[in-house]
Scaffold this motif. Sequence first.
Motif, PDB file in Angstrom:
ATOM      1  N   LYS A  38       0.833  -1.206   0.000  1.00 40.97           N
ATOM      2  CA  LYS A  38       0.000   0.000   0.000  1.00 40.97           C
ATOM      3  C   LYS A  38       0.864   1.251   0.000  1.00 40.97           C
ATOM      4  O   LYS A  38       1.985   1.235   0.504  1.00 40.97           O
ATOM      5  N   PRO A  39       0.347   2.340  -0.584  1.00 41.27           N
ATOM      6  CA  PRO A  39       1.082   3.612  -0.512  1.00 41.27           C
ATOM      7  C   PRO A  39       1.431   3.957   0.934  1.00 41.27           C
ATOM      8  O   PRO A  39       0.612   3.813   1.838  1.00 41.27           O
ATOM      9  N   GLY A  40       2.649   4.384   1.118  1.00 42.40           N
ATOM     10  CA  GLY A  40       3.125   4.718   2.457  1.00 42.40           C
ATOM     11  C   GLY A  40       3.910   3.614   3.115  1.00 42.40           C
ATOM     12  O   GLY A  40       4.641   3.857   4.083  1.00 42.40           O
ATOM     13  N   ASN A  41       3.786   2.349   2.628  1.00 46.03           N
ATOM     14  CA  ASN A  41       4.639   1.286   3.156  1.00 46.03           C
ATOM     15  C   ASN A  41       6.094   1.665   2.942  1.00 46.03           C
ATOM     16  O   ASN A  41       6.486   2.035   1.834  1.00 46.03           O
ATOM     17  N   TYR A  42       6.890   1.585   3.995  1.00 45.37           N
ATOM     18  CA  TYR A  42       8.303   1.953   3.853  1.00 45.37           C
ATOM     19  C   TYR A  42       9.191   0.953   4.583  1.00 45.37           C
ATOM     20  O   TYR A  42       8.755   0.214   5.469  1.00 45.37           O
ATOM     21  N   ASN A  58       2.041   7.096  -3.992  1.00 43.38           N
ATOM     22  CA  ASN A  58       0.595   7.031  -4.215  1.00 43.38           C
ATOM     23  C   ASN A  58       0.211   6.400  -5.542  1.00 43.38           C
ATOM     24  O   ASN A  58      -0.962   6.097  -5.770  1.00 43.38           O
ATOM     25  N   ASN A  59       1.181   6.212  -6.433  1.00 45.17           N
ATOM     26  CA  ASN A  59       0.942   5.519  -7.701  1.00 45.17           C
ATOM     27  C   ASN A  59       1.327   4.048  -7.624  1.00 45.17           C
ATOM     28  O   ASN A  59       1.449   3.382  -8.648  1.00 45.17           O
ATOM     29  N   TYR A  60       1.551   3.550  -6.407  1.00 46.80           N
ATOM     30  CA  TYR A  60       1.930   2.160  -6.165  1.00 46.80           C
ATOM     31  C   TYR A  60       3.286   1.824  -6.791  1.00 46.80           C
ATOM     32  O   TYR A  60       3.557   0.674  -7.128  1.00 46.80           O
ATOM     33  N   GLU A  61       4.133   2.814  -6.931  1.00 52.88           N
ATOM     34  CA  GLU A  61       5.496   2.607  -7.386  1.00 52.88           C
ATOM     35  C   GLU A  61       6.438   2.681  -6.190  1.00 52.88           C
ATOM     36  O   GLU A  61       6.264   3.533  -5.309  1.00 52.88           O
ATOM     37  N   TYR A  96       8.405  16.053   2.955  1.00 50.60           N
ATOM     38  CA  TYR A  96       8.551  15.541   1.589  1.00 50.60           C
ATOM     39  C   TYR A  96       7.307  14.716   1.253  1.00 50.60           C
ATOM     40  O   TYR A  96       6.716  14.071   2.130  1.00 50.60           O
ATOM     41  N   ASP A  97       6.937  14.708  -0.020  1.00 51.36           N
ATOM     42  CA  ASP A  97       5.867  13.800  -0.416  1.00 51.36           C
ATOM     43  C   ASP A  97       6.455  12.408  -0.618  1.00 51.36           C
ATOM     44  O   ASP A  97       7.662  12.194  -0.475  1.00 51.36           O
ATOM     45  N   LEU A  98       5.607  11.446  -0.950  1.00 49.17           N
ATOM     46  CA  LEU A  98       6.069  10.053  -1.047  1.00 49.17           C
ATOM     47  C   LEU A  98       6.932   9.801  -2.280  1.00 49.17           C
ATOM     48  O   LEU A  98       7.494   8.704  -2.426  1.00 49.17           O
ATOM     49  N   GLU A  99       7.066  10.798  -3.136  1.00 47.44           N
ATOM     50  CA  GLU A  99       7.978  10.692  -4.276  1.00 47.44           C
ATOM     51  C   GLU A  99       9.309  11.387  -3.987  1.00 47.44           C
ATOM     52  O   GLU A  99      10.145  11.532  -4.873  1.00 47.44           O
TER      53      GLU A  99
END
Length: 375
Positions: A38-42, A58-61, A96-99
């Motif tokens: 899921k988005p945010g998994n780190y 957020n684009n599942y990348e 920072y955003d997730l990218e």
Amino acid sequence: MHNLPVSAYTSQKWFDLEQKHIFSTTWQFLGFIEEFKKPGNYMCLDIGYNSFLVVMDNNYEVKAFHNYCSTCKTPILKNFGRLGKYIYCPTKNVTYDLEGNSTNANFPSLTIASIGVFKGMYFIHPNPNEDINDFFGEVLPYLGPHKVEKLVEYSKPEEIYVKEVNCNWKIIVENYIDQYHLAHLHSGTLNMYQHDKAEFGWVGPHYWFYEPLEEEYHEKLDSVSEYPLIDSVPKEAIGGYVPWLFPNIGLSEEENSWTAFHVTPISPSKTLVTLRSKLMNLPTKEFTKQANKSYAEEEFWNRRIFPKYEAHFEGDPMATADFMEEDVYVCEQQQKSLQSPKFSVGAQAEKGEFAVAKFQQVVKEWIEKQRTLPK
């Protein structure tokens, strides 16, 4: 040590050289692809002199960065978990955003690293724009036909094999790739394979290995196998595929399981070993059914799995009938022997031990190459 000095296994100087020129410059194992859902998994990884942060956007990348704030240069996150919409620097509250982009135009973005997928595993590289296939692609034809991404990890996180071994990481690797010891050290624990028919060699810095199953085991495999057979491996191709991917991950690709064997150097004489195994994605009842069939073949297994000898002392690893215990014991004893003033290097088996000398040469050449590259 045919191509490396004893100090390469005992000194802090050599350990630091390897941290800088090997573990800080190569693709490093991060985890399995299913760990990012899921988005945010780190997940964070500290290896060599690098600290990495890997996150699903957020684009599942899945994106990889160096794990420090681009403004204050302090680490951002630890371990693993799930973020919300943003990555926060706890020191200066930079966002920072997730990218990896800074939400403030006055602050730079996170420093990019490379992320790649190989055999269902994520690997990370400190440089941007690296292609993982440039490093691992040549060895792929020599690996097992297992479709790793379709298998499932069968151990819960708290059950994963993790062990600190009291020896240099290279001793563990050399034990892993040494074909000569299989029929001797493991005379009571690895009798399911035809060691005398093993095939092995090198592709670039990577070692490949294959040996066929013992004939009776192969014939009775459907009934004696402990787990359901992996269906992506044709019966004629079944065997033990046991490569070593430079610098620090081995694969054990077998008839009924697939294992990543990961080593992490801790000090010149201590190494962390982590084993993560996968099996077929089947209902529990299928594993129970196969286990019952295997247990019914007690006579077959009694002829193949047994202690090397009766215990010479309490807790003797050679009396456990466990090949991992046998290997760990021998590796630790070898590390101890390096301290002896009487230690010397003996003769080398031309075929059976050639991989050990070759690995030492690869380590030496990799360090020399990295030390001469322009900064």
